[in-house]
Motif scaffolding. Structure first.
Motif, PDB file in Angstrom:
ATOM      1  N   ILE A  17       5.122  -9.111  -3.462  1.00  0.00           N
ATOM      2  CA  ILE A  17       4.012  -8.286  -2.955  1.00  0.00           C
ATOM      3  C   ILE A  17       4.247  -6.813  -3.325  1.00  0.00           C
ATOM      4  O   ILE A  17       3.334  -6.118  -3.785  1.00  0.00           O
ATOM      5  N   PHE A  18       5.475  -6.353  -3.172  1.00  0.00           N
ATOM      6  CA  PHE A  18       5.799  -4.963  -3.489  1.00  0.00           C
ATOM      7  C   PHE A  18       5.560  -4.677  -4.979  1.00  0.00           C
ATOM      8  O   PHE A  18       4.897  -3.698  -5.343  1.00  0.00           O
ATOM      9  N   VAL A  41      -0.731  -9.291   3.813  1.00  0.00           N
ATOM     10  CA  VAL A  41      -0.242  -8.442   2.718  1.00  0.00           C
ATOM     11  C   VAL A  41      -0.010  -7.017   3.230  1.00  0.00           C
ATOM     12  O   VAL A  41       1.032  -6.398   2.959  1.00  0.00           O
ATOM     13  N   TYR A  42      -0.994  -6.505   3.985  1.00  0.00           N
ATOM     14  CA  TYR A  42      -0.859  -5.158   4.559  1.00  0.00           C
ATOM     15  C   TYR A  42       0.425  -5.060   5.383  1.00  0.00           C
ATOM     16  O   TYR A  42       1.192  -4.114   5.258  1.00  0.00           O
ATOM     17  N   LYS A  43       0.625  -6.075   6.216  1.00  0.00           N
ATOM     18  CA  LYS A  43       1.773  -6.057   7.123  1.00  0.00           C
ATOM     19  C   LYS A  43       3.074  -6.066   6.324  1.00  0.00           C
ATOM     20  O   LYS A  43       4.007  -5.306   6.612  1.00  0.00           O
ATOM     21  N   SER A  44       3.105  -6.917   5.299  1.00  0.00           N
ATOM     22  CA  SER A  44       4.315  -7.014   4.473  1.00  0.00           C
ATOM     23  C   SER A  44       4.615  -5.659   3.807  1.00  0.00           C
ATOM     24  O   SER A  44       5.750  -5.187   3.805  1.00  0.00           O
ATOM     25  N   LEU A  45       3.546  -5.028   3.261  1.00  0.00           N
ATOM     26  CA  LEU A  45       3.737  -3.744   2.581  1.00  0.00           C
ATOM     27  C   LEU A  45       4.200  -2.663   3.559  1.00  0.00           C
ATOM     28  O   LEU A  45       5.063  -1.838   3.240  1.00  0.00           O
ATOM     29  N   ILE A  72      -4.917  -5.157  -2.768  1.00  0.00           N
ATOM     30  CA  ILE A  72      -4.450  -5.992  -1.653  1.00  0.00           C
ATOM     31  C   ILE A  72      -5.143  -7.364  -1.715  1.00  0.00           C
ATOM     32  O   ILE A  72      -4.510  -8.405  -1.523  1.00  0.00           O
ATOM     33  N   GLU A  73      -6.442  -7.337  -2.027  1.00  0.00           N
ATOM     34  CA  GLU A  73      -7.220  -8.583  -2.062  1.00  0.00           C
ATOM     35  C   GLU A  73      -6.688  -9.518  -3.155  1.00  0.00           C
ATOM     36  O   GLU A  73      -6.579 -10.726  -2.956  1.00  0.00           O
ATOM     37  N   THR A  74      -6.365  -8.932  -4.300  1.00  0.00           N
ATOM     38  CA  THR A  74      -5.848  -9.756  -5.405  1.00  0.00           C
ATOM     39  C   THR A  74      -4.529 -10.424  -5.008  1.00  0.00           C
ATOM     40  O   THR A  74      -4.325 -11.612  -5.249  1.00  0.00           O
ATOM     41  N   ILE A  75      -3.653  -9.647  -4.399  1.00  0.00           N
ATOM     42  CA  ILE A  75      -2.348 -10.203  -4.008  1.00  0.00           C
ATOM     43  C   ILE A  75      -2.542 -11.321  -2.977  1.00  0.00           C
ATOM     44  O   ILE A  75      -1.922 -12.392  -3.078  1.00  0.00           O
ATOM     45  N   ALA A  76      -3.429 -11.068  -2.034  1.00  0.00           N
ATOM     46  CA  ALA A  76      -3.671 -12.085  -0.999  1.00  0.00           C
ATOM     47  C   ALA A  76      -4.198 -13.371  -1.626  1.00  0.00           C
ATOM     48  O   ALA A  76      -3.767 -14.467  -1.281  1.00  0.00           O
TER      49      ALA A  76
END
Lengths: 197, 188
Positions: A150-151, A175-179, A161-165
């Protein structure tokens, strides 16, 4: 049709592609394009947000790879190519942004990190990017593979963020939380290593 | 810590970390594409079939010919022996579009041209993309051995294909034929 033929429906391994570069065989470019063209384009687009410039970036990247291999024999071809692509795109970005600030996914991802580290003073003014890169690498090695992914997706490739999710089949809030956790962890780590106070 | 330093430091993250993530990303992307493209292809094919069937019923009171190229009385019998013709293999990527106004040549053409001798003939189906195929674009370059429905079947030497500089060519789609496709197309 058999002479020197690479089957069109097969993808060569990285080692085989590197061998083609060493043989100065132009099919190396074709194979690189087939395997990594989309990735290069994506990296360039995330930085430049301009289709025309992305095509030029791709060509510059292939030229860069062609000129570096040989003598370099990269241990991870994807990383080697992506680094060249990223540097090519960043150089173009810097040229453009010298005239005018250009908004892109990469701009906002780097702003996120700048925001986190801006208030921190650096005790070593002469801290080299390479050295800082190594320290960040050390920190990333302490994370799980998914957190690291994710990083890198966010800050190296510049994915949204949407793409990673979507890629990981998880929610955007995950994803937000992880970042958020990773950035906080990075700040702590940099403080511990006395990179920031 | 300034932005430039952060950008450059991110670029300097170790290759093993980047490589691991990128390999995962590429594999993931391939998996996702294969999952999403199949239903799309299936629905596109279904839509085309439905359209084709309705057109056949609408326009043709009598049974229509199969959509393959059939020999035409006007076409030439070329003085070319079987051994001089290069065919595509089933596994080959056979479709290609010539782009004369750019340096990019698609993989199939690259492979075909790379494998063939200058004097060997390639069996190619030519169809129009945004216009009808004009036979005169090809008559002085190769042999038109069959034609139907606006498509032609062309035997053309590699050297001639490379020298094909007609401005219309950019509007044509070219497809290398397998032996079976060629035989079927010329009615054998």
């Amino acid at each position: 049709m058999e002479k020197n033929k690479i089957p069109s429906n097969s993808t060569l391994t990285d080692e085989e592609i590197i061998d083609l570069y060493f043989e100065r065989d132009e099919r190396a470019i074709e194979q690189t394009d087939a395997k990594y063209g989309a990735l290069i384009y994506k990296i360039a687009y995330n930085i430049l947000s301009d289709n025309g410039e992305c095509e030029e970036c791709k060509n510059d990247t292939y030229l860069g790879v062609w000129n570096r291999i040989p003598p370099t024999r990269p241990s991870a071809l994807s990383a080697f190519i992506s680094r060249i692509a990223r540097n090519v795109a960043i150089d173009r970005y810097k040229e453009k942004s010298a005239k005018k600030r250009v908004p892109s996914e990469m701009t906002s991802s780097i702003d996120e990190l700048s925001e986190l580290l801006r208030s921190s003073e650096s005790p070593e003014e002469s801290l080299e990017a390479k050295e800082l890169g190594e320290i960040i690498s050390d920190y990333l090695r302490t994370l799980t593979r998914q957190t690291r992914y994710i990083f890198i997706s966010r800050f190296y490739i510049g994915d949204s963020i949407e793409t990673i999710a979507r890629e990981l089949s998880i929610s955007t809030s995950a994803v937000y939380k992880s970042l958020k956790n990773t950035k906080a962890g990075l700040k702590t780590y940099l403080t511990k290593r006395k990179v920031i106070i | 810590m300034n932005r430039e330093l952060i950008i450059d430091a991110i670029s300097a993250i170790d290759e093993d970390i980047i490589g691991d993530c990128l390999d995962f990303k590429i594999k993931n992307e391939k998996k996702r594409r294969s999952k999403t493209s199949l239903p799309r292809i299936a629905s596109a094919v279904a839509a085309c079939l439905a359209l084709a069937i309705s057109l056949i019923y609408l326009l043709a009171p009598t049974p229509t010919a199969p959509p393959t190229i059939a020999p035409s009385p006007e076409t030439l019998t070329p003085p070319v022996s079987e051994s001089e013709i290069i065919y595509a293999k089933e596994a080959d990527e056979k479709e290609f579009i010539l782009k004369w106004n750019s340096l990019s040549v698609t993989k199939a053409l690259f492979l075909a041209l790379d494998g063939a001798e200058d004097s060997e003939y390639l069996a190619i189906r030519v169809s129009g993309i945004s216009c009808e195929v004009k036979k005169e674009d090809f008559t002085s370059h190769g042999y038109i051995v069959a034609e139907q429905n606006g498509e032609i079947l062309l035997l053309i030497k590699k050297e001639k294909l490379l020298a094909l500089d007609t401005p219309n060519a950019v509007n044509y789609a070219f497809s290398l034929l397998t032996y079976a496709e060629y035989k079927s197309a010329i009615g054998n």
